[in-house]
Design a protein around this motif. Structure first.
Motif, mmCIF file in Angstrom:
data_model
loop_
_atom_site.group_PDB
_atom_site.id
_atom_site.type_symbol
_atom_site.label_atom_id
_atom_site.label_comp_id
_atom_site.label_asym_id
_atom_site.label_seq_id
_atom_site.Cartn_x
_atom_site.Cartn_y
_atom_site.Cartn_z
ATOM 1 N N ARG A 37 0.833 -1.191 0.000
ATOM 2 C CA ARG A 37 0.000 0.000 0.000
ATOM 3 C C ARG A 37 0.870 1.243 0.000
ATOM 4 O O ARG A 37 1.994 1.235 0.499
ATOM 5 N N GLU A 38 0.293 2.296 -0.550
ATOM 6 C CA GLU A 38 1.002 3.579 -0.625
ATOM 7 C C GLU A 38 0.052 4.664 -0.153
ATOM 8 O O GLU A 38 -0.929 4.988 -0.835
ATOM 9 N N ALA A 39 0.354 5.197 1.012
ATOM 10 C CA ALA A 39 -0.458 6.268 1.582
ATOM 11 C C ALA A 39 0.054 7.606 1.069
ATOM 12 O O ALA A 39 1.218 7.727 0.672
ATOM 13 N N PRO A 40 -0.795 8.633 1.068
ATOM 14 C CA PRO A 40 -0.363 9.959 0.597
ATOM 15 C C PRO A 40 0.881 10.435 1.335
ATOM 16 O O PRO A 40 0.927 10.424 2.562
ATOM 17 N N GLY A 41 1.897 10.810 0.574
ATOM 18 C CA GLY A 41 3.115 11.344 1.166
ATOM 19 C C GLY A 41 4.040 10.307 1.764
ATOM 20 O O GLY A 41 5.041 10.656 2.387
ATOM 21 N N LYS A 42 3.722 9.028 1.598
ATOM 22 C CA LYS A 42 4.554 7.975 2.171
ATOM 23 C C LYS A 42 5.026 7.018 1.089
ATOM 24 O O LYS A 42 4.467 6.959 -0.001
ATOM 25 N N GLU A 43 6.052 6.268 1.416
ATOM 26 C CA GLU A 43 6.570 5.282 0.470
ATOM 27 C C GLU A 43 5.661 4.053 0.457
ATOM 28 O O GLU A 43 4.945 3.771 1.412
ATOM 29 N N ARG A 44 5.741 3.336 -0.635
ATOM 30 C CA ARG A 44 4.986 2.092 -0.751
ATOM 31 C C ARG A 44 5.481 1.116 0.316
ATOM 32 O O ARG A 44 6.696 0.956 0.501
ATOM 33 N N ALA A 45 4.557 0.461 0.980
ATOM 34 C CA ALA A 45 4.905 -0.402 2.113
ATOM 35 C C ALA A 45 4.295 -1.786 1.953
ATOM 36 O O ALA A 45 3.167 -1.925 1.467
ATOM 37 N N PHE A 46 5.020 -2.767 2.385
ATOM 38 C CA PHE A 46 4.554 -4.145 2.340
ATOM 39 C C PHE A 46 3.391 -4.345 3.304
ATOM 40 O O PHE A 46 3.421 -3.846 4.434
ATOM 41 N N VAL A 47 2.398 -5.103 2.854
ATOM 42 C CA VAL A 47 1.241 -5.414 3.692
ATOM 43 C C VAL A 47 1.218 -6.894 4.041
ATOM 44 O O VAL A 47 1.197 -7.261 5.204
ATOM 45 N N ALA A 48 1.215 -7.732 3.009
ATOM 46 C CA ALA A 48 1.107 -9.175 3.243
ATOM 47 C C ALA A 48 1.526 -9.932 2.000
ATOM 48 O O ALA A 48 1.527 -9.377 0.896
ATOM 49 N N ALA A 49 1.882 -11.208 2.216
ATOM 50 C CA ALA A 49 2.266 -12.074 1.108
ATOM 51 C C ALA A 49 1.742 -13.474 1.362
ATOM 52 O O ALA A 49 1.568 -13.887 2.514
ATOM 53 N N ILE A 50 1.518 -14.195 0.269
ATOM 54 C CA ILE A 50 1.096 -15.591 0.394
ATOM 55 C C ILE A 50 1.722 -16.415 -0.712
ATOM 56 O O ILE A 50 1.723 -16.006 -1.877
ATOM 57 N N TYR A 51 2.285 -17.541 -0.329
ATOM 58 C CA TYR A 51 2.861 -18.454 -1.295
ATOM 59 C C TYR A 51 1.787 -19.433 -1.790
ATOM 60 O O TYR A 51 0.715 -19.546 -1.192
ATOM 61 N N SER A 52 2.124 -20.170 -2.821
ATOM 62 C CA SER A 52 1.157 -21.113 -3.374
ATOM 63 C C SER A 52 0.864 -22.269 -2.427
ATOM 64 O O SER A 52 -0.190 -22.906 -2.526
ATOM 65 N N ASP A 53 1.762 -22.531 -1.474
ATOM 66 C CA ASP A 53 1.505 -23.589 -0.496
ATOM 67 C C ASP A 53 0.687 -23.093 0.693
ATOM 68 O O ASP A 53 0.425 -23.845 1.624
ATOM 69 N N GLY A 54 0.310 -21.819 0.643
ATOM 70 C CA GLY A 54 -0.520 -21.250 1.696
ATOM 71 C C GLY A 54 0.244 -20.531 2.785
ATOM 72 O O GLY A 54 -0.366 -19.943 3.680
ATOM 73 N N SER A 55 1.568 -20.546 2.756
ATOM 74 C CA SER A 55 2.349 -19.812 3.736
ATOM 75 C C SER A 55 2.028 -18.330 3.635
ATOM 76 O O SER A 55 1.962 -17.778 2.531
ATOM 77 N N LYS A 56 1.835 -17.696 4.799
ATOM 78 C CA LYS A 56 1.424 -16.297 4.819
ATOM 79 C C LYS A 56 2.399 -15.459 5.647
ATOM 80 O O LYS A 56 2.936 -15.930 6.647
ATOM 81 N N PHE A 57 2.540 -14.214 5.236
ATOM 82 C CA PHE A 57 3.428 -13.291 5.916
ATOM 83 C C PHE A 57 2.735 -11.940 5.973
ATOM 84 O O PHE A 57 2.103 -11.522 5.002
ATOM 85 N N TYR A 58 2.879 -11.271 7.114
ATOM 86 C CA TYR A 58 2.227 -9.980 7.297
ATOM 87 C C TYR A 58 3.201 -8.959 7.856
ATOM 88 O O TYR A 58 4.093 -9.294 8.641
ATOM 89 N N ALA A 59 2.968 -7.705 7.489
ATOM 90 C CA ALA A 59 3.618 -6.620 8.204
ATOM 91 C C ALA A 59 3.053 -6.611 9.620
ATOM 92 O O ALA A 59 1.867 -6.900 9.836
ATOM 93 N N ASP A 60 3.898 -6.273 10.575
ATOM 94 C CA ASP A 60 3.483 -6.364 11.979
ATOM 95 C C ASP A 60 2.211 -5.568 12.264
ATOM 96 O O ASP A 60 1.350 -6.007 13.030
ATOM 97 N N SER A 61 2.087 -4.407 11.651
ATOM 98 C CA SER A 61 0.944 -3.538 11.959
ATOM 99 C C SER A 61 -0.370 -4.076 11.391
ATOM 100 O O SER A 61 -1.444 -3.592 11.755
ATOM 101 N N MET A 62 -0.301 -5.068 10.509
ATOM 102 C CA MET A 62 -1.510 -5.616 9.886
ATOM 103 C C MET A 62 -1.993 -6.895 10.563
ATOM 104 O O MET A 62 -3.128 -7.314 10.351
#
Length: 119
Positions: A37-62
């Motif tokens: 995500r990219e908020a006004p005036g901020k750099e693009r930031a990672f939110v979450a990811a998912i692999y095809s095997d279902g492994s999930k990763f999140y930014a701490d704030s999410m």
């Protein structure tokens, strides 16, 4: 290759939205599918990811509010966002990274969908 994000909109604080990103032209199962995500005036930031095997990763704030999922049969990745806050207002992008690439090296980006959370 196309990544088509949808589902954004205007929601009140505390509400929910579900974003979708439909991928075409690639072998979906070979890719990590990520949301940024990219908020006004901020750099693009990672939110979450998912692999095809279902492994999930999140930014701490999410963690705890956002849930990423994917449907490999539909070549689609989702982001369920609950208890939205005004600071979640941003353009949300989906991105695809081949699983044999190192983290941070993305192959494709979608055009983004606007999420606006009112207080």
């Amino acid at each position: 290759v196309q990544l088509q994000a949808s589902g954004g909109g205007l929601v009140q604080a505390g509400g929910s939205l579900r974003l979708s990103c439909a991928a075409s032209g690639l072998t979906f199962s070979r890719y990590s599918m990520d949301w940024f995500r990219e908020a006004p005036g901020k750099e693009r930031a990672f939110v979450a990811a998912i692999y095809s095997d279902g492994s999930k990763f999140y930014a701490d704030s999410m963690k705890g509010r956002f849930t990423i999922s994917r449907d490999n049969a539909k070549n689609t990745v989702y982001l369920q966002m609950n208890n939205l806050k005004p600071e979640d207002t941003a353009v949300y992008y989906c991105a695809a990274r081949r699983l044999d690439r190192t983290a941070g090296n993305y192959d494709y980006w979608g055009k983004g969908t606007q999420v606006t959370v009112s207080s």
